[in-house]
Design an enzyme around this catalytic site. Structure first.
Site, short mmCIF file in Angstrom:
data_model
loop_
_atom_site.label_atom_id
_atom_site.label_comp_id
_atom_site.label_asym_id
_atom_site.label_seq_id
_atom_site.Cartn_x
_atom_site.Cartn_y
_atom_site.Cartn_z
N GLY A 187 0.80 -1.22 0.00
CA GLY A 187 0.00 0.00 0.00
C GLY A 187 0.84 1.27 0.00
O GLY A 187 1.85 1.34 0.68
N SER A 188 0.43 2.27 -0.74
CA SER A 188 1.25 3.47 -0.88
C SER A 188 0.44 4.59 -1.55
O SER A 188 -0.76 4.46 -1.77
CB SER A 188 2.49 3.15 -1.72
OG SER A 188 2.12 2.42 -2.87
N ARG A 189 1.14 5.68 -1.89
CA ARG A 189 0.47 6.84 -2.48
C ARG A 189 1.42 7.54 -3.45
O ARG A 189 2.63 7.51 -3.27
CB ARG A 189 0.07 7.81 -1.36
CG ARG A 189 -1.02 8.78 -1.75
CD ARG A 189 -1.42 9.63 -0.57
NE ARG A 189 -0.72 10.90 -0.53
CZ ARG A 189 -0.63 11.67 0.55
NH1 ARG A 189 -1.17 11.29 1.68
NH2 ARG A 189 0.00 12.82 0.49
#
EC number: 4.1.1.65
Length: 219
Positions: A187-189
């Site tokens: 998960g990341s952005r």
């Protein structure tokens, strides 16, 4: 559908763990059919999960110097005017895409041009949607100057599960719109900082695809 090169080591480790776990189950509790089948099912689900995470679908990307393409798969969570203090040091239009563990995690150049700025920052692992994750988490900042002189900055931000950001560019390199510039595990952005006046073609909550969805258009 292919498997991304960043997944080879992780997949090999998972396969080894599955093999050892199944061997131990067969050795110690082979007579317990329920447990054996439960381990089979969990092993299968784990393998499918890791394979889908590192998938790298083939995409036909149409380039256009007037468009800004989405750099990542995921969901648009931020569209706002903000102060970009690391490189531009002025007001910019920020668009942020949250990448969940089920999204493709390949990152693609939103524009073509020359990498005018690059920085890597080690940091914390706050959840990707945390307001301070963009300044405290492990991250990279990459600015690209287009042939028309416009600059776009995009930032890979590690999330709570991510422990490794990968990038394939360096300052001064020429990059092409839609090509891979990096990969973030789990998960990341990704934040994108656009010139004020840029027309944004997405809205908060939209599901977007890296290299395919048009994020915006230069004024």
């Amino acid at each position: 559908m292919t498997i991304h090169k960043e997944g080879y080591t992780s997949i090999a480790i998972v396969v080894l763990v599955i093999f050892v776990a199944n061997a131990l189950v067969h050795y110690f509790i082979a007579d317990n059919t329920v447990v054996v089948w439960a381990v089979y099912v969990l092993s299968f689900l784990l393998l499918i999960t890791i394979l889908q995470f590192f998938r790298s679908p083939k995409r036909r990307i149409k380039t256009d110097e007037n468009l800004i393409l989405c750099p990542a798969d995921g969901k648009v969570v931020v569209i706002e005017e903000t102060e970009e203090s690391e490189y531009f040091c002025d007001r910019r239009l920020q668009v942020s895409i949250f990448m969940s563990p089920v999204n493709v995690h390949v990152n693609r150049n939103p524009v073509s041009g020359i990498v005018s700025f690059f920085r890597y920052h080690p940091g914390k692992y706050l959840v990707a949607w945390h307001p301070k994750s963009s300044t405290l988490n492990e991250r990279t900042s990459i600015a690209v100057r287009t042939s028309s002189g416009r600059e776009v900055l995009f930032r890979q931000i590690a999330g709570a599960m991510a422990r490794r950001i990968v990038w394939y560019v360096q300052e001064g390199a020429e990059v092409k719109q839609g090509e891979e510039f990096g990969f973030i595990k789990f998960g990341s952005r990704v934040d994108v900082f656009l010139p004020l006046g840029t027309q944004v073609d997405v809205k908060i909550g939209d599901k977007v695809s890296g290299g395919l969805t048009v994020l915006g258009r230069f004024a």
